[in-house]
Each structure stands twice: as structure tokens, then as C-alpha cells.
Design an enzyme around this catalytic site. Structure first.
Site, PDB file in Angstrom:
ATOM      1  N   GLY A  46       0.796  -1.131   0.141  1.00 23.69           N
ATOM      2  CA  GLY A  46      -0.084  -0.053   0.047  1.00 23.69           C
ATOM      3  C   GLY A  46       0.781   1.168  -0.036  1.00 23.69           C
ATOM      4  O   GLY A  46       2.109   1.240   0.319  1.00 23.69           O
ATOM      5  N   GLN A  51       3.519   9.861   0.400  1.00 23.22           N
ATOM      6  CA  GLN A  51       4.767   9.166   0.817  1.00 23.22           C
ATOM      7  C   GLN A  51       5.645   9.224  -0.582  1.00 23.22           C
ATOM      8  O   GLN A  51       6.894   9.080  -0.482  1.00 23.22           O
ATOM      9  CB  GLN A  51       4.237   7.618   0.992  1.00 23.22           C
ATOM     10  CG  GLN A  51       3.865   7.300   2.196  1.00 23.22           C
ATOM     11  CD  GLN A  51       3.578   5.881   2.572  1.00 23.22           C
ATOM     12  OE1 GLN A  51       2.691   5.342   2.074  1.00 23.22           O
ATOM     13  NE2 GLN A  51       4.592   5.163   3.039  1.00 23.22           N
ATOM     14  N   CYS A  94       5.885  -0.145   7.436  1.00 23.69           N
ATOM     15  CA  CYS A  94       5.463   1.125   6.376  1.00 23.69           C
ATOM     16  C   CYS A  94       6.853   1.435   5.649  1.00 23.69           C
ATOM     17  O   CYS A  94       7.951   1.423   6.098  1.00 23.69           O
ATOM     18  CB  CYS A  94       4.999   2.076   7.469  1.00 23.69           C
ATOM     19  SG  CYS A  94       4.804   3.771   6.357  1.00 23.69           S
ATOM     20  N   LEU A  95       6.554   1.693   4.226  1.00 27.22           N
ATOM     21  CA  LEU A  95       7.576   2.062   3.283  1.00 27.22           C
ATOM     22  C   LEU A  95       8.247   3.449   3.850  1.00 27.22           C
ATOM     23  O   LEU A  95       9.703   3.304   3.595  1.00 27.22           O
ATOM     24  CB  LEU A  95       7.140   2.107   1.961  1.00 27.22           C
ATOM     25  CG  LEU A  95       6.514   0.952   1.593  1.00 27.22           C
ATOM     26  CD1 LEU A  95       6.017   1.189  -0.041  1.00 27.22           C
ATOM     27  CD2 LEU A  95       7.661  -0.351   1.310  1.00 27.22           C
ATOM     28  N   HIS A 136      -4.478   2.063   7.747  1.00 30.04           N
ATOM     29  CA  HIS A 136      -3.152   2.499   7.748  1.00 30.04           C
ATOM     30  C   HIS A 136      -2.956   3.654   6.603  1.00 30.04           C
ATOM     31  O   HIS A 136      -2.320   4.937   7.105  1.00 30.04           O
ATOM     32  CB  HIS A 136      -2.232   1.329   7.486  1.00 30.04           C
ATOM     33  CG  HIS A 136      -0.539   1.648   7.393  1.00 30.04           C
ATOM     34  ND1 HIS A 136       0.113   1.103   8.152  1.00 30.04           N
ATOM     35  CD2 HIS A 136      -0.167   2.402   6.613  1.00 30.04           C
ATOM     36  CE1 HIS A 136       1.577   1.589   7.904  1.00 30.04           C
ATOM     37  NE2 HIS A 136       1.079   2.248   6.916  1.00 30.04           N
ATOM     38  N   GLU A 137      -3.531   3.484   5.638  1.00 29.62           N
ATOM     39  CA  GLU A 137      -3.193   4.277   4.435  1.00 29.62           C
ATOM     40  C   GLU A 137      -4.032   5.662   4.576  1.00 29.62           C
ATOM     41  O   GLU A 137      -3.689   6.920   4.340  1.00 29.62           O
ATOM     42  CB  GLU A 137      -3.570   3.781   3.251  1.00 29.62           C
ATOM     43  CG  GLU A 137      -2.738   2.424   2.907  1.00 29.62           C
ATOM     44  CD  GLU A 137      -1.158   2.772   2.484  1.00 29.62           C
ATOM     45  OE1 GLU A 137      -0.734   4.001   2.609  1.00 29.62           O
ATOM     46  OE2 GLU A 137      -0.423   1.891   2.964  1.00 29.62           O
ATOM     47  N   HIS A 140      -2.415   8.074   6.827  1.00 30.54           N
ATOM     48  CA  HIS A 140      -1.353   8.892   6.127  1.00 30.54           C
ATOM     49  C   HIS A 140      -1.824  10.080   5.523  1.00 30.54           C
ATOM     50  O   HIS A 140      -1.313  11.050   5.610  1.00 30.54           O
ATOM     51  CB  HIS A 140      -0.862   8.063   4.930  1.00 30.54           C
ATOM     52  CG  HIS A 140       0.521   6.985   5.380  1.00 30.54           C
ATOM     53  ND1 HIS A 140       1.663   7.457   5.761  1.00 30.54           N
ATOM     54  CD2 HIS A 140       0.601   5.662   5.138  1.00 30.54           C
ATOM     55  CE1 HIS A 140       2.437   6.471   5.918  1.00 30.54           C
ATOM     56  NE2 HIS A 140       2.044   5.457   5.576  1.00 30.54           N
TER      57      HIS A 140
HETATM   58 ZN   LIG Z   1       2.723   3.627   5.602  1.00 33.74          ZN
END
Ligand SMILES: [Zn+2]
Length: 179
Positions: A46, A51, A94-95, A136-137, A140
């Protein structure tokens, strides 16, 4: 193909609240393409537009397992319109916080309203991994990171580690945030 740099903790832009998408034009579609390219390359399941430094309310996702065909999903202006009372605990990563994983409790099931790439309003009922991932997204898009849901002690520790790494110019992940 345009793989973009992923912002890494403690980049302040990760704390921005993203703006809703108005018209779904070619710029939005190009951004979505870049997000998929970046997400698959990482690899991740995701990604939120912020990001890669774009404060727009766009999420890309693909929860297909390695041996399954790709299942790209796009959520534009996603919002939670319902959450279950019961919670699920999933280990999240998380990336933007590479190689750090921690268990997070979130509502086990959610209803999400969003626009697809054609601008059509849709709703889905999500549970399991999809419920965790979409929450989670959406976090963000509101400048919230999954580490905000863990204990302050653990959060302070991981922020300290990433802040130190960025200062040394030796990011924990693929690239330092330098702005
Ligand atoms: Zn993340």
C-alpha cells in the site's frame, strides 16, 4: 515507468494533511501510475500519495500474494464511514519507516467510501488485511503514522533511531529525507 523517492521518517511532509482530489485528470492518473510503479518496486502492498511527496488524498494498494496475479486497487478521497466495535491486531510496517514492524490494534472491519479512477463513488466493506491496510493508508492522508498507535516508549525509540540515521546521512531505508 517512474519510480519516485519515498519519504522516510522523520521527514516532516509525512505529517501533512493531504488535500482532496477535485477533478480526476491526466495529472492524477499519472500520479497514480507513479504510485504503483513506486509501490511495486519497493516492494509494498500500500502507498499513500504523500509518501512520494504529493499531498493528495490518493491511495494505491495490491494485496495479492506473490504467486497470484496483480490486484491493483486505487482509492481516491477514501473515508471511513463505518467501523466495527471489535478490534484486530496485525503486525504493521510502512515503506516510510523501513524495516520496522510492530503490532497495532484497529477496528476489525470498516466501511470505506471512495472514488475510483473514473470518478465513480464506491463503497466497500473491508475486513482482515484489507481493513488494516486501508486504515493505515487513510491515516497517512491525515498525517498519522502507524507508530502513533503504539506505546510512546516504542514510538520515541523508533523516531530517535531514524532521526539519528538521517543526520548521519545513513538512512535506515533506501534514502534520506533531506528537505
Ligand atoms: Zn505507511
Amino acid at each position: 515507468m517512474a519510480v519516485r523517492d519515498i519519504l522516510i521518517l522523520p521527514d516532516k511532509r509525512l505529517r501533512l494533511e493531504s488535500e482532496p482530489v477535485g477533478k480526476i485528470d491526466s495529472a492524477v492518473r499519472k500520479l497514480v501510475e507513479d504510485m504503483f510503479d513506486t509501490m511495486y518496486e519497493a516492494p509494498g502492498i500500500g502507498l499513500a500519495a504523500i509518501q512520494i511527496g504529493e499531498p493528495r488524498r490518493i491511495v494505491t494498494m495490491d494485496l495479492a500474494k506473490k504467486d497470484e496475479p496483480k490486484q491493483p486497487q486505487v482509492f481516491i478521497n477514501p473515508e471511513l464511514v463505518g467501523t466495527s466495535g471489535d478490534k484486530n491486531i496485525h503486525e504493521e510496517g510502512c515503506l516510510s519507516i523501513p524495516e520496522y514492524y510492530e503490532e497495532v490494534a484497529r477496528p476489525a472491519a470498516v466501511k470505506v467510501r471512495y472514488l475510483d479512477l473514473d470518478g465513480k463513488q464506491r463503497e466497500i466493506d473491508a475486513d482482515g488485511l484489507l481493513a488494516t491496510c486501508i486504515q493505515h493508508e487513510i491515516d497517512h492522508l491525515n498525517g498519522v503514522l502507524f507508530i502513533d498507535h503504539i506505546s510512546k516508549l516504542k514510538r520515541d525509540r523508533v523516531i530517535k533511531k531514524f532521526t539519528k540515521a538521517a543526520k548521519l546521512g545513513k538512512p535506515v531505508g533506501n534514502r534520506a529525507a533531506d528537505e
